[in-house]
Every structure is written in C-alpha cells, then in structure tokens.
Design a protein around this motif. Structure first.
Motif, short mmCIF file in Angstrom:
data_model
loop_
_atom_site.label_atom_id
_atom_site.label_comp_id
_atom_site.label_asym_id
_atom_site.label_seq_id
_atom_site.Cartn_x
_atom_site.Cartn_y
_atom_site.Cartn_z
N VAL A 23 18.03 42.60 -5.70
CA VAL A 23 17.66 41.30 -5.39
C VAL A 23 17.96 40.92 -3.86
CG1 VAL A 23 17.64 40.26 -7.55
CG2 VAL A 23 19.68 40.36 -6.39
N SER A 25 17.94 43.10 -1.52
CA SER A 25 17.44 44.39 -0.47
C SER A 25 16.72 43.46 0.49
CB SER A 25 16.68 45.30 -1.21
OG SER A 25 15.35 44.59 -1.86
N ARG A 26 16.41 44.20 1.67
CA ARG A 26 15.65 43.83 2.76
C ARG A 26 14.24 42.70 2.20
NH1 ARG A 26 13.07 47.07 7.72
NH2 ARG A 26 12.55 45.47 9.00
N TRP A 27 13.45 43.69 1.51
CA TRP A 27 12.33 43.14 1.39
C TRP A 27 12.43 42.33 -0.15
CZ3 TRP A 27 9.89 43.31 5.21
CH2 TRP A 27 9.92 44.47 6.24
N VAL A 29 14.58 40.20 -1.15
CA VAL A 29 15.15 38.67 -0.91
C VAL A 29 13.70 37.75 -0.55
CG1 VAL A 29 16.15 37.26 0.63
CG2 VAL A 29 17.22 39.28 0.04
N LEU A 30 12.90 38.49 0.36
CA LEU A 30 11.68 37.65 0.88
C LEU A 30 10.64 37.85 -0.26
CD1 LEU A 30 11.35 39.50 4.31
CD2 LEU A 30 12.37 37.33 3.80
N ALA A 33 11.82 34.79 -2.56
CA ALA A 33 11.72 33.76 -1.75
C ALA A 33 10.42 33.26 -2.01
CB ALA A 33 12.50 33.77 -0.43
N LEU A 34 9.41 34.06 -1.38
CA LEU A 34 8.05 33.89 -1.32
C LEU A 34 7.58 33.21 -2.70
CD1 LEU A 34 6.30 33.50 0.85
CD2 LEU A 34 5.74 35.95 0.92
N ASP A 37 8.43 29.62 -4.12
CA ASP A 37 7.66 28.44 -3.90
C ASP A 37 6.13 28.56 -3.71
OD1 ASP A 37 9.24 28.78 -0.86
OD2 ASP A 37 7.25 28.99 -0.83
N THR A 49 1.67 37.81 4.18
CA THR A 49 2.66 36.82 4.71
C THR A 49 4.08 37.48 4.88
OG1 THR A 49 1.76 35.61 3.07
CG2 THR A 49 3.82 34.77 3.79
N SER A 51 5.57 39.59 7.23
CA SER A 51 5.22 40.37 8.28
C SER A 51 5.90 41.65 8.39
CB SER A 51 5.08 39.56 9.57
OG SER A 51 6.32 39.34 9.89
N GLN A 63 7.56 46.75 -7.71
CA GLN A 63 7.90 47.74 -9.26
C GLN A 63 9.11 47.50 -9.44
OE1 GLN A 63 6.33 51.57 -8.18
NE2 GLN A 63 4.22 50.87 -8.11
N TRP A 99 18.44 32.68 -2.95
CA TRP A 99 17.71 31.54 -2.08
C TRP A 99 18.98 30.70 -1.42
CZ3 TRP A 99 14.78 32.11 1.55
CH2 TRP A 99 14.20 30.94 2.22
N ALA A 102 21.16 32.66 0.73
CA ALA A 102 20.42 32.51 2.10
C ALA A 102 20.84 31.40 3.02
CB ALA A 102 19.04 33.27 1.86
#
Lengths: 127, 127
Positions: A23, A25-27, A29-30, A33-34, A37, A49, A51, A63, A99, A102
DNA sequence: CCGAATCCTCAAAGATACTG
DNA sequence: CAGTATCTTTGAGGATTCGG
C-alpha cells in the motif's frame, strides 16, 4: 505492539510488512488515492492518469492490491474488453490511512525542506 | 488534494513523494518505530535491534531521516565514539502516523490473508 | 565504536513486442 | 482494450575494507 516481533523485517517472513509495502509502494499509493476519489476506473484511465506508469507495473500493482482484497476487479465480457477497478470496503480503509499519511507529509513539507537546506548548508560549510 | 498535481510521481520531481518514501521505506519504518518507544538509541543498539539491517543501510537511513529533520543526531566527542539518535518533534509526528498505518495493517491482516487465500484458490482452480 | 568508501549482485522496474 | 511474455537496465542493498 511491533511489526513482526523484534523488528525483524524480512518481508518474506513478515506478512504484515509485505502488505504495508504494497500500500505504500510507489504506484500502490497512487492507485489507491486515485480510486479513492474516482470510485471506479478502467485500466486505460488509470494508465493515462498516472503519468509515467508502465502497463506492466500497473497490471502488477492492481493484481497485488486485488489479491490483498483492497481492489475489486470487474471484467465485462464484451468486445472490446472492458475492466473496471474499484476499492473494496477494506481498500477504502487502507486508502484513507495512506492518504492521511501522504497529506501529513505534504502539510509538513515546508518544515522538512527547511531542515534539509540547513543540513546541506552545514555540511557544505564543513568542507 | 493530491500528491504532486496530476498524480505525477517521479520522486525526483516531487519532494513530498520523496519524503513519503523515506518514512515508509523498508528500514525507515523500523527506525522510526523503534525510536518512538525507546526515546534515544545508539547506532549499535539500532543495528542489533533491527535484525538483518546492514551498517550501510542503517547509516544511510539515519542520514536521510536526519536530513529531513525527523531524527536528531548527538555525537559525543569521546573515545570510543558514542552517537545517540532520537526523534525530533517533527519526527515523532511522522513516526506516529507511520506507526498508526502499520498497526492498521496488522489489525486487518486476518482479512487480507483470507482474501489472498481465496484469490489463490480461485486462480488455481482456473487452470 | 561509529561510520565512510568501494565494489558487486540480483531483483525490480522499464521498454518492447505480441495476443485473446 | 487489457493485458502477457521477454529482454534489458538500473539502482537499492549487501559484503568488505578502511579510518578517526
């Protein structure tokens, strides 16, 4: 009161440690978060989204999060294929926690940067 | 309300993202957690308590956290050398947040593991 | 004892090409 | 469109050595 008894943290031997890495990790988290919302997104929407993410890493991240029970994957049997990703209840909790962390970091960023600059200045002066 | 505008997350271009990685990193989590309830520890004590960490990674982790202003380093001019590490106020806040997340993960671990087992079972059945 | 400096390795991330 | 398969590359992390 500790993550894997005496702070032994070999992720392979420490399940909660592994999940924490998923949860945070670099991706991870994103993605969390994405989805938090946006409610529900397709693979391509996530890809566009976030990038910089590669298809491989997005698939892998999704996965892992699905396996942990944080993300729900809804594949529709249509052509062209359509797959929707959303958070489970558990995932929403996880995402909220991550979140929050962050956001704390972002709030305190000015203090951190100030500290960094002083640190760098002091070390430069010592030379 | 987002980490680096439109979820662009190249750590080099995103200061808050970098700091988040520092505090959630493999060893960062443990150092923060350990200092949170031990108040002050020497290098060697940290090294011995965090089983598996190398001297290099401990030094690196401590430097990063010190630079961010989370950890205070007190070097005493004695022989043999003695260096004590402790959390700053900012660091205590950071550690508390990270620790809260870690504890949530541990609380929910049973649910996660159940999900993982179902996931693996379903995928095995599909072969 | 507390680190800095060096070298090395291996696993994770990226790039690319391909498929149902 | 939503992935998988394969190959390459990068850099985090470990081992070792050295010094104050």
């Amino acid at each position: 009161m500790d993550v894997c008894q005496p702070y032994n943290v070999n992720a392979a031997e420490c399940p909660s440690r592994a999940v924490l890495e998923h949860v945070t990790s670099r991706w991870g988290v994103l993605v969390l978060a994405l989805l938090l919302d946006e409610e529900s997104l397709r693979f391509g929407e996530l890809r566009r989204t976030i990038s910089g993410i590669s298809e491989k890493m997005l698939a892998q991240t999704l996965q892992t999060l699905e396996r942990d029970g944080f993300v729900h994957r809804a594949a529709h049997a249509v052509i062209p294929p359509r797959v929707d990703y959303s958070l489970t209840d558990l995932g929403r909790e996880a995402a909220a926690h991550v979140w929050q962390l962050a956001r704390w970091v972002e709030r305190r960023l000015p203090d951190v940067r100030e500290g960094q600059e002083r640190y760098d200045r002091d070390r430069a002066a010592a030379r």
